[in-house]
Design a protein around this motif. Structure first.
Motif, PDB file in Angstrom:
ATOM      1  N   GLU A  30       0.830  -1.205   0.000  1.00 30.87           N
ATOM      2  CA  GLU A  30       0.000   0.000   0.000  1.00 30.87           C
ATOM      3  C   GLU A  30       0.867   1.259   0.000  1.00 30.87           C
ATOM      4  O   GLU A  30       0.569   2.229  -0.698  1.00 30.87           O
ATOM      5  N   LEU A  31       1.934   1.236   0.773  1.00 32.81           N
ATOM      6  CA  LEU A  31       2.834   2.390   0.820  1.00 32.81           C
ATOM      7  C   LEU A  31       3.562   2.589  -0.506  1.00 32.81           C
ATOM      8  O   LEU A  31       3.773   3.727  -0.940  1.00 32.81           O
ATOM      9  N   ARG A  32       3.928   1.504  -1.163  1.00 31.78           N
ATOM     10  CA  ARG A  32       4.575   1.619  -2.478  1.00 31.78           C
ATOM     11  C   ARG A  32       3.612   2.229  -3.496  1.00 31.78           C
ATOM     12  O   ARG A  32       3.995   3.061  -4.327  1.00 31.78           O
ATOM     13  N   THR A  76       1.868   7.135  -6.521  1.00 32.31           N
ATOM     14  CA  THR A  76       0.852   8.157  -6.768  1.00 32.31           C
ATOM     15  C   THR A  76       1.398   9.550  -6.466  1.00 32.31           C
ATOM     16  O   THR A  76       1.254  10.472  -7.271  1.00 32.31           O
ATOM     17  N   VAL A  77       2.022   9.711  -5.309  1.00 33.20           N
ATOM     18  CA  VAL A  77       2.558  11.019  -4.930  1.00 33.20           C
ATOM     19  C   VAL A  77       3.675  11.432  -5.882  1.00 33.20           C
ATOM     20  O   VAL A  77       3.742  12.593  -6.318  1.00 33.20           O
ATOM     21  N   GLY A 103       3.784  15.524 -12.279  1.00 33.21           N
ATOM     22  CA  GLY A 103       2.751  16.234 -13.032  1.00 33.21           C
ATOM     23  C   GLY A 103       2.739  17.715 -12.716  1.00 33.21           C
ATOM     24  O   GLY A 103       2.540  18.559 -13.602  1.00 33.21           O
ATOM     25  N   CYS A 104       2.968  18.053 -11.477  1.00 35.11           N
ATOM     26  CA  CYS A 104       3.031  19.456 -11.064  1.00 35.11           C
ATOM     27  C   CYS A 104       4.201  20.143 -11.754  1.00 35.11           C
ATOM     28  O   CYS A 104       4.064  21.261 -12.268  1.00 35.11           O
ATOM     29  N   GLU A 105       5.337  19.479 -11.790  1.00 35.44           N
ATOM     30  CA  GLU A 105       6.529  20.068 -12.409  1.00 35.44           C
ATOM     31  C   GLU A 105       6.318  20.347 -13.890  1.00 35.44           C
ATOM     32  O   GLU A 105       6.834  21.319 -14.429  1.00 35.44           O
ATOM     33  N   THR A 106       5.530  19.497 -14.561  1.00 34.34           N
ATOM     34  CA  THR A 106       5.373  19.649 -16.010  1.00 34.34           C
ATOM     35  C   THR A 106       4.139  20.454 -16.401  1.00 34.34           C
ATOM     36  O   THR A 106       4.090  20.976 -17.517  1.00 34.34           O
ATOM     37  N   THR A 107       3.137  20.567 -15.547  1.00 34.37           N
ATOM     38  CA  THR A 107       1.896  21.220 -15.985  1.00 34.37           C
ATOM     39  C   THR A 107       1.537  22.503 -15.241  1.00 34.37           C
ATOM     40  O   THR A 107       0.923  23.377 -15.836  1.00 34.37           O
ATOM     41  N   CYS A 108       1.861  22.605 -13.980  1.00 37.79           N
ATOM     42  CA  CYS A 108       1.314  23.746 -13.248  1.00 37.79           C
ATOM     43  C   CYS A 108       2.286  24.404 -12.277  1.00 37.79           C
ATOM     44  O   CYS A 108       1.889  25.274 -11.524  1.00 37.79           O
ATOM     45  N   CYS A 109       3.517  24.010 -12.279  1.00 33.68           N
ATOM     46  CA  CYS A 109       4.477  24.561 -11.325  1.00 33.68           C
ATOM     47  C   CYS A 109       4.526  26.083 -11.461  1.00 33.68           C
ATOM     48  O   CYS A 109       4.499  26.614 -12.562  1.00 33.68           O
ATOM     49  N   ASN A 110       4.563  26.729 -10.351  1.00 29.94           N
ATOM     50  CA  ASN A 110       4.575  28.194 -10.254  1.00 29.94           C
ATOM     51  C   ASN A 110       3.209  28.812 -10.509  1.00 29.94           C
ATOM     52  O   ASN A 110       3.084  30.024 -10.538  1.00 29.94           O
ATOM     53  N   GLY A 111       2.194  27.989 -10.724  1.00 29.69           N
ATOM     54  CA  GLY A 111       0.844  28.508 -10.883  1.00 29.69           C
ATOM     55  C   GLY A 111       0.181  28.655  -9.521  1.00 29.69           C
ATOM     56  O   GLY A 111       0.803  28.510  -8.467  1.00 29.69           O
ATOM     57  N   ALA A 112      -1.105  28.924  -9.541  1.00 27.09           N
ATOM     58  CA  ALA A 112      -1.873  29.089  -8.307  1.00 27.09           C
ATOM     59  C   ALA A 112      -2.205  27.725  -7.711  1.00 27.09           C
ATOM     60  O   ALA A 112      -2.459  26.755  -8.437  1.00 27.09           O
ATOM     61  N   ALA A 113      -2.214  27.641  -6.392  1.00 25.38           N
ATOM     62  CA  ALA A 113      -2.475  26.378  -5.700  1.00 25.38           C
ATOM     63  C   ALA A 113      -3.768  25.708  -6.146  1.00 25.38           C
ATOM     64  O   ALA A 113      -3.795  24.485  -6.342  1.00 25.38           O
TER      65      ALA A 113
END
Length: 132
Positions: free
Chosen positions: A95-97, A102-103, A109-119
């Motif tokens: 489960e932890l793996r 997922t995390v 995904g954050c680094e490629t699509t929305c980094c530096n955008g609004a939360a």
């Protein structure tokens, strides 16, 4: 020995000892002058309790293991008990793996699509479509 000495010798806190007594994992000790007095058997029991908790056995499982020691049950019964626990540990690891994957995917995904955008626009904070 007094409760503070027992606690420091066993590497647990005084409140932990009191808690173990209150739930019946440890027998209430004899008292002398209103103070709890512990012996070698109490230290052995406390060390076993600490060890069981370090292995992530539940309180009820720890109670069963203490009883098996007191009843001098065969090692094979303890092994069977531990094998069952090992299965639970392995499921938790799986489960932890999955959670790690997922995390990690969300961070990527954050680094490629929305980094530096609004939360509110961050992919990390978007629930899965079928999530409750």
């Amino acid at each position: 020995m007094r409760i503070g000495v027992l606690a420091s010798t066993a590497g647990v806190s005084v409140p932990a000892i009191r808690y173990y007594e209150s739930i019946g994992l440890m027998a209430p000790p004899a008292r002398q002058g209103g103070q709890r007095i512990y012996g070698g058997d109490d230290l052995k029991a406390l060390n076993l309790i600490r060890h069981c908790r370090e292995l992530d056995f539940s309180i009820d499982e720890t109670r069963e293991l203490l009883a098996s020691v007191q009843k001098r049950l065969p090692c094979s019964e303890t092994k069977t008990f531990a094998e069952k626990h090992l299965g639970l540990v392995r499921r938790k690891i799986a489960e932890l793996r999955a959670l790690e994957a997922t995390v990690a995917s969300l961070v990527s995904g954050c680094e490629t699509t929305c980094c530096n955008g609004a939360a509110p626009d961050c992919v990390i904070l978007r629930p899965e479509p079928n999530a409750a």
